[in-house]
Design a protein around this motif. Structure first.
Motif, short mmCIF file in Angstrom:
data_model
loop_
_atom_site.label_atom_id
_atom_site.label_comp_id
_atom_site.label_asym_id
_atom_site.label_seq_id
_atom_site.Cartn_x
_atom_site.Cartn_y
_atom_site.Cartn_z
N GLU A 216 0.82 -1.21 0.00
CA GLU A 216 0.00 0.00 0.00
C GLU A 216 0.86 1.26 0.00
OE1 GLU A 216 -3.30 2.27 2.81
OE2 GLU A 216 -2.81 0.17 3.22
N ARG A 217 2.05 1.19 0.58
CA ARG A 217 2.93 2.35 0.67
C ARG A 217 3.50 2.69 -0.70
NH1 ARG A 217 4.33 6.67 3.70
NH2 ARG A 217 4.28 5.45 5.64
N LEU A 218 3.22 3.90 -1.17
CA LEU A 218 3.71 4.33 -2.48
C LEU A 218 5.19 4.69 -2.39
CD1 LEU A 218 0.82 6.63 -3.80
CD2 LEU A 218 1.09 4.16 -4.02
N LYS A 224 9.90 6.60 0.01
CA LYS A 224 8.48 6.90 0.14
C LYS A 224 8.13 8.12 -0.70
CE LYS A 224 8.48 5.44 5.01
NZ LYS A 224 8.35 5.94 6.41
N VAL A 225 7.00 8.02 -1.40
CA VAL A 225 6.54 9.18 -2.17
C VAL A 225 6.09 10.28 -1.21
CG1 VAL A 225 4.81 10.03 -3.81
CG2 VAL A 225 5.87 7.78 -4.15
N HIS A 226 5.43 9.88 -0.12
CA HIS A 226 4.94 10.84 0.88
C HIS A 226 5.29 10.30 2.27
CE1 HIS A 226 2.37 13.51 3.17
NE2 HIS A 226 2.01 14.15 2.07
N PRO A 227 5.88 11.11 3.14
CA PRO A 227 6.33 10.59 4.44
C PRO A 227 5.22 10.25 5.41
CG PRO A 227 6.67 12.97 4.33
CD PRO A 227 6.25 12.52 2.95
N THR A 228 4.03 10.84 5.23
CA THR A 228 2.95 10.60 6.20
C THR A 228 1.71 10.02 5.53
OG1 THR A 228 2.09 12.86 6.01
CG2 THR A 228 3.78 12.47 7.67
N PHE A 253 -5.67 18.64 2.02
CA PHE A 253 -4.25 18.27 2.01
C PHE A 253 -4.17 16.87 1.38
CE2 PHE A 253 -5.26 20.98 5.61
CZ PHE A 253 -4.38 22.04 5.43
N PHE A 254 -4.40 16.80 0.09
CA PHE A 254 -4.70 15.54 -0.59
C PHE A 254 -3.52 14.57 -0.62
CE2 PHE A 254 -6.31 13.16 -4.42
CZ PHE A 254 -7.53 12.80 -3.87
N GLY A 255 -2.30 15.09 -0.64
CA GLY A 255 -1.14 14.21 -0.66
C GLY A 255 -1.19 13.23 -1.81
N THR A 256 -0.98 11.95 -1.49
CA THR A 256 -0.96 10.92 -2.53
C THR A 256 -2.32 10.25 -2.73
OG1 THR A 256 -0.07 9.40 -0.86
CG2 THR A 256 1.51 10.45 -2.35
N GLY A 257 -3.39 10.87 -2.24
CA GLY A 257 -4.73 10.47 -2.66
C GLY A 257 -5.41 9.34 -1.93
N THR A 258 -5.05 9.10 -0.67
CA THR A 258 -5.74 8.04 0.08
C THR A 258 -7.24 8.32 0.15
OG1 THR A 258 -3.77 7.65 1.44
CG2 THR A 258 -5.86 6.81 2.27
N THR A 259 -7.60 9.58 0.41
CA THR A 259 -9.01 9.94 0.49
C THR A 259 -9.74 9.66 -0.82
OG1 THR A 259 -8.57 11.64 2.15
CG2 THR A 259 -10.62 11.85 0.90
N GLY A 260 -9.13 10.04 -1.93
CA GLY A 260 -9.75 9.82 -3.23
C GLY A 260 -9.90 8.35 -3.57
N ALA A 261 -8.88 7.56 -3.27
CA ALA A 261 -8.93 6.12 -3.59
C ALA A 261 -10.03 5.42 -2.79
CB ALA A 261 -7.57 5.48 -3.29
N VAL A 262 -10.15 5.74 -1.50
CA VAL A 262 -11.17 5.12 -0.67
C VAL A 262 -12.56 5.62 -1.05
CG1 VAL A 262 -12.01 4.81 1.69
CG2 VAL A 262 -9.56 4.73 1.22
N ALA A 282 1.17 11.22 -8.36
CA ALA A 282 1.07 9.91 -7.73
C ALA A 282 -0.37 9.59 -7.33
CB ALA A 282 1.97 9.86 -6.50
N ALA A 283 -1.09 10.61 -6.87
CA ALA A 283 -2.48 10.41 -6.44
C ALA A 283 -3.37 10.03 -7.61
CB ALA A 283 -3.00 11.68 -5.76
N LEU A 284 -3.24 10.75 -8.71
CA LEU A 284 -4.08 10.47 -9.88
C LEU A 284 -3.83 9.06 -10.42
CD1 LEU A 284 -3.90 13.90 -11.74
CD2 LEU A 284 -5.90 12.90 -10.60
N GLU A 285 -2.56 8.67 -10.45
CA GLU A 285 -2.22 7.32 -10.92
C GLU A 285 -2.81 6.26 -9.99
OE1 GLU A 285 1.81 4.64 -11.75
OE2 GLU A 285 1.95 6.83 -11.59
N ARG A 286 -2.74 6.53 -8.70
CA ARG A 286 -3.26 5.58 -7.71
C ARG A 286 -4.78 5.46 -7.79
NH1 ARG A 286 -2.81 6.88 -1.25
NH2 ARG A 286 -3.71 4.96 -0.44
N ILE A 287 -5.46 6.58 -7.88
CA ILE A 287 -6.93 6.57 -7.92
C ILE A 287 -7.43 5.91 -9.20
CG2 ILE A 287 -8.98 8.04 -7.98
CD1 ILE A 287 -7.36 10.02 -6.22
N GLU A 288 -6.70 6.08 -10.29
CA GLU A 288 -7.08 5.46 -11.56
C GLU A 288 -7.14 3.94 -11.41
OE1 GLU A 288 -8.16 5.09 -15.50
OE2 GLU A 288 -7.98 6.93 -14.33
#
Length: 396
Positions: A216-218, A224-228, A253-262, A282-288
């Motif tokens: 799950e960690r990008l 790490k893509v994002h530290p938190t 504070f969207f970061g790498t998109g955990t909110t969007g993916a869920v 990274a977020a857009l790729e993940r959510i896709e």
């Protein structure tokens, strides 16, 4: 256009005139209905680039159902952090987490919370996650702005990073503040869904969930893509508890998109704000790649249900057992579908792993952990085996 004059009847007595004077302001202060914002006026499934305050100013007032915010913690870290073996700890050292003073951080916090309050619907709610570095300051400002705190949730990390220097207690938790727009706000809380997720026990305010790790960690180039980056299981529980299908969730504070993916998985709409280009990409790729749940798996329980030590719902929200997975028993003659809140459906039957198993057998009770089987690594195994694997993976 003609002006129509309406002659008002004079009051019959001085007392009546005084009464009219006293009651008139009360009538004028009555709340007016908030106009509905059309969905086409919202940038759904979009990450707005730039500073979060400026980004939120692009959104209409009273337009989102929930805000989930993971703001900078202002960790005030000095120097590098190393493990006992000398290896480097990948900590938060980015510029976005650095503030000149507490006053500067408080000003920033007040600004983004003010905009978050403006865009929230009157019956919406907000979640803010933080650590001891910032959460108390954030909470005080939230109260100053008129938010009504409903709960503080302690996210107890099942596998926290140890305190390598041995100078303090291991920091094994973070705090989430859940608040409504005001004391009388009719916020969403899916109590029965949470009880089902927790195997028929009332959900408590201390949540034991693992930190984001493994697949799950990008990562990019081994780092790490994002530290938190937050675990999806945390957002899964937050959204399942306090939003409904089709609701709009904003993450400033969207970061790498955990909110969007869920949100995509659970059938919620999302909007993000993020100033860092690398995080947005990274977020857009993940959510896709995130797959939404089908309608049958997404339907959650609407009546009370049951629970053991590790709830079946924990395996679902942490991804060990996927919503929509097929369970079987009695050599495949009995089957059930796993739903998003940890309940099962089998034909017309709906309930927990225990109650559905009992009803299918016409028995007074059933241990669902040993009754139901699921395919894992090419073999059919009792779901209790998956529970044991989860326990092993989260051992400190």
């Amino acid at each position: 256009m003609a002006t129509v004059l309406v002659k008002e009847r004079a009051p019959k007595s001085p007392a009546r005139a005084l009464a009219r004077t006293i009651t008139a302001p009360r009538a004028r202060s009555r709340k007016l209905p908030v106009p509905q914002v059309a969905r086409e006026d919202l940038p759904l499934s979009t990450i707005i680039p730039g500073d979060c305050v400026e980004a939120m100013r692009q959104l209409p007032s009273a337009s989102v159902d929930m805000v989930f915010a993971d703001p900078p913690y202002n960790l005030q870290l000095g120097g590098d952090l190393s493990r006992p073996d000398g290896s480097h700890v990948d900590a938060v050292t980015d510029d976005w987490d650095k503030f000149d003073s507490f006053a500067t951080y408080d000003k920033f916090t007040r600004e983004w919370l003010t905009e978050a309050r403006r865009v929230l619907k009157p019956n919406g709610s907000i979640w803010v996650i933080g650590s001891y570095h910032n959460i108390f300051r954030v909470g005080a400002i939230m109260q100053d702005l008129g938010f009504w705190i409903l709960n503080d949730i302690v996210w107890r990390k099942a596998n926290p990073m140890p305190n390598f220097k041995g100078t303090r207690f291991t920091n094994a938790h973070e705090t989430l503040i859940w608040a409504s727009m005001g004391e009388k706000s009719r916020y969403t809380f899916n109590y029965r869904t949470m009880k089902t997720l927790n195997d028929e026990l009332q959900m408590r305010s201390d949540w034991v969930l693992p930190i984001c790790s493994g697949g799950e960690r990008l990562k990019k180039g081994g780092s790490k893509v994002h530290p938190t980056q937050k675990p999806e299981s945390l957002l899964y529980r937050v959204m399942l508890a306090t939003t409904n299908k089709g609701d709009v969730v904003l993450d400033p504070f969207f970061g790498t998109g955990t909110t969007g993916a869920v949100a995509k998985r659970l059938g919620r709409e999302w909007i993000g704000c993020e100033r860092e280009t690398g995080y947005r990409e990274a977020a857009l790729e993940r959510i896709e790649l995130a797959l939404p749940l089908d309608e049958a798996a997404l339907t959650t329980m609407q009546s009370p249900k049951a629970a053991p030590k590790v709830a079946f719902g924990t395996l679902v929200e942490t991804g060990w057992i996927k919503p929509g997975a097929k369970l079987s028993a009695k050599k495949g003659t009995l089957n059930a579908l796993v739903r998003a809140d940890g309940s099962l459906s089998s034909g017309e039957l709906v309930g927990s792993i225990h109650s559905v198993g009992a009803k299918l057998q016409g028995a007074p009770s059933c241990n669902g952990w040993t009754f139901w089987n699921i395919e894992h690594e090419g073999q059919m195994k009792p779901i209790d085996a998956i529970r044991q694997l989860y326990l092993l993976s989260t051992e400190p």
